[in-house]
Write a protein that holds these residues in place. Structure first.
Motif, PDB file in Angstrom:
ATOM      1  N   ASP A 216       0.837  -1.206   0.000  1.00  0.00           N
ATOM      2  CA  ASP A 216       0.000   0.000   0.000  1.00  0.00           C
ATOM      3  C   ASP A 216       0.867   1.250   0.000  1.00  0.00           C
ATOM      4  OD1 ASP A 216      -3.130   0.819   1.253  1.00  0.00           O
ATOM      5  OD2 ASP A 216      -1.509   2.285   1.253  1.00  0.00           O
ATOM      6  N   GLU A 217       0.552   2.167  -0.908  1.00  0.00           N
ATOM      7  CA  GLU A 217       1.279   3.434  -0.959  1.00  0.00           C
ATOM      8  C   GLU A 217       0.979   4.254   0.295  1.00  0.00           C
ATOM      9  OE1 GLU A 217       3.378   4.429  -3.215  1.00  0.00           O
ATOM     10  OE2 GLU A 217       2.934   3.354  -5.086  1.00  0.00           O
ATOM     11  N   SER A 218       2.028   4.814   0.870  1.00  0.00           N
ATOM     12  CA  SER A 218       1.885   5.590   2.098  1.00  0.00           C
ATOM     13  C   SER A 218       1.417   7.015   1.797  1.00  0.00           C
ATOM     14  CB  SER A 218       3.227   5.605   2.830  1.00  0.00           C
ATOM     15  OG  SER A 218       3.231   6.606   3.806  1.00  0.00           O
ATOM     16  N   GLN A 219       0.321   7.416   2.434  1.00  0.00           N
ATOM     17  CA  GLN A 219      -0.187   8.803   2.371  1.00  0.00           C
ATOM     18  C   GLN A 219      -0.222   9.327   0.945  1.00  0.00           C
ATOM     19  OE1 GLN A 219       1.497  11.191   5.750  1.00  0.00           O
ATOM     20  NE2 GLN A 219       3.208   9.789   5.499  1.00  0.00           N
ATOM     21  N   ASP A 393      -4.769   2.314  -4.150  1.00  0.00           N
ATOM     22  CA  ASP A 393      -3.348   2.639  -4.013  1.00  0.00           C
ATOM     23  C   ASP A 393      -2.582   1.435  -3.455  1.00  0.00           C
ATOM     24  OD1 ASP A 393      -4.097   2.683  -1.319  1.00  0.00           O
ATOM     25  OD2 ASP A 393      -2.649   4.269  -0.843  1.00  0.00           O
TER      26      ASP A 393
HETATM   27 MN    MN Z   1      -2.216   4.222   1.201  1.00  0.00          MN
END
Ligand code: MN
Ligand code: DGT
Length: 450
Positions: A216-219, A393
């Motif tokens: 999962d992509e962070s922020q 994401d």
């Molecule tokens: Mn994310």
DNA sequence: GTTTATGGCCAC
DNA sequence: AAACGTGGCCATAAAC
């Protein structure tokens, strides 16, 4: 007439596709989005025994709750909001089943609501309200168990659901998932996992001894917002490695970041995006349960800190007013229909959409470029693991025994380094990917990276 | 008995 | 006449 433009917007999009020819936005769609929806047709493997056990447990919980509630409220249909309004008003005369009271400036009918936020607000007035909320939650999650029955396909000894992933549905160029939708499965909570009511636990590996992982992509949209607007303070925050969601959550509650739980951080997220996308003090005060002036103060502080982003917002709005569309860094457009007034709710909504669409859309593009690279590597290197799903994401893999660690390397390498330059975009901030893994989708633990 | 609208809620 | 955005799905209520 549905607020999304109807035929006129559609016609303009068609014209664009014809005119665009092989421009980069068109290339992006063809080489990434269209490919992903084709490639992710492996299906998701289901544990039918777990599905059956979950169904049993939900039926029992619901029968128990239904009995308790109807003993108090009478023999009503609990799934009917209308009947619930009647029964609750009778049993709890002091209850206020409205989202908020507005002027009622003429003889307008009062609009009743029994939605979660309202019931939570009124819960202190009678113990039955908490029971209703619990019933609602269980009933909603039950549908993730029984609702997939009509989509189950057997393949030999294994069972699968084959969700339809499409890249041509959403106005912001996100992916969508349907039949069944696997992008809105209830997140596992500690309480529900302890009761064995975790609906994600029915999704398992198709390989004997295999595992699942999620990257999962962070922020992500905060990063894209910083990149798109070049806001100095926002860029700095990410260059310093700040977790903005956590920082905000801690600040709002006056606690240390150490004490920010997953649930608290999630609330911080919602607040961050509320403000980022033009949310008003009114809605923020409702969400936080604080006064409107307090909410106004917080919004003011956001714009005082991120004036570069505010300038970008104004620019998007001005562009939308002038051209009736907005265009993202990747050159993807969202069209609007001329509102009667830009000051009325209809027009203001368009202006918020004009701010949101380029960010949500480019976040999706960045993710999907990385995912496509990861899929290409899995194929090229003849690995047996499968990248079978994306949740906006994030990417999910089904790891063949022995391949997991290498798959994690691939996911991190590719999703943190999407080749956006080929589509004419330079990312001026680094990306960060968080990886979780476990035996089922509902029992994953964070990978600790040194 | 079908269809469509609405309220509600899950996710990102 | 509302008040972050993007989706999909289900059960009930209303309309055909
Ligand atoms: Mn994310
Ligand atoms: N407008 C809006 N967008 C949201 C909301 N929740 C999620 N999103 C969008 C923005 C997020 O960056 C993106 C991915 O969701 P995530 O749950 O992964 O959040 P995010 O990546 O920001 O944080 P993370 O570090 O992954 O926990 O989806 C929301 O409540 N409102």
């Amino acid at each position: 007439g549905d607020g999304y433009g109807g035929f006129e917007v559609f016609r303009r999009q068609l014209e664009e596709i014809e005119a665009q020819g092989l421009q980069s936005a068109f290339q992006l769609h063809k080489e990434t989005y269209a490919q992903l929806s084709i490639l992710m047709n492996n299906g998701s493997c289901l544990d039918l025994a777990e599905n059956a056990a979950l169904g049993e447990r939900y039926i029992n919980h619901l029968a128990q709750l239904s009995g308790e509630i109807r003993a108090v409220l009478g023999p009503i249909n609990l799934n009917s909001a209308k009947q619930l309004v009647g029964a609750l008003t009778r049993k709890v005369p002091s209850i206020t089943l409205t989202e908020y009271q507005w002027k009622k400036w003429d003889d307008e009918e009062e609009k009743f609501s029994t939605k979660k936020a309202v019931l939570m607000r009124e819960a202190h007035k009678h113990p039955i309200i908490a029971k209703v909320l619990e019933y609602r939650r269980r009933e909603t999650l039950r549908r993730f168990v029984t609702g997939i029955h009509k989509h189950v396909r057997k393949r030999g000894k294994l069972a699968f659901v084959e969700t339809s992933i499409r890249g041509d549905v959403t106005v912001t160029h996100r992916m969508s998932s349907s039949k069944p939708n696997l992008q809105n499965l209830a997140r596992d909570t500690e309480e529900e996992s302890a009761l064995q009511l975790n609906v994600k636990s029915q999704y398992i590996s198709r390989f004997l001894g295999g595992t699942l992982s999620e990257a999962d992509e962070s922020q992500l949209e905060l990063r894209i917002a910083a990149i798109a607007s070049s806001d100095g303070a926002m860029m700095d925050a990410f260059l310093r490695g700040t977790d903005v969601h956590t920082e905000l959550a801690a600040m709002m509650r006056g606690i240390s970041t150490k004490h920010v739980t997953e649930a608290i951080r999630q609330a911080g997220k919602t607040t961050n995006f509320h403000v980022l996308y033009g949310g008003a003090a009114f809605g923020l005060s409702l969400r936080l349960g604080c006064s409107k002036p307090e909410a106004e103060g917080m919004i003011a502080q956001f714009y005082a800190t991120f004036h570069g982003f505010e300038a970008w917002q104004r620019a998007q709005e001005a562009f939308a007013k002038k051209h009736l569309y907005v265009e993202s860094m990747f050159g993807r457009r969202r069209h609007f229909v001329q509102p009667r007034s830009w000051k009325a709710p209809e027009g203001k909504r368009i202006l918020r959409q004009a701010v949101n669409a380029p960010i949500q859309g480019d976040a999706s593009a960045v993710t999907n470029i990385g995912i496509k690279q990861a899929m290409d590597r899995i194929e090229k290197e003849r690995l047996q693991s499968k990248l079978f799903m994306t949740v906006h994401d994030s990417a999910l893999t089904d790891n063949y025994p022995g391949e997991r660690e290498y798959i994690h390397d691939i996911l991190r390498d590719e999703m943190e380094h999407p080749n956006t330059e080929q589509f004419g975009v330079k990312l001026t901030l680094p990306l960060q990917v968080d990886i979780k893994t476990g035996p089922t989708w509902g029992s994953m633990s964070k990978l600790v990276t040194a």
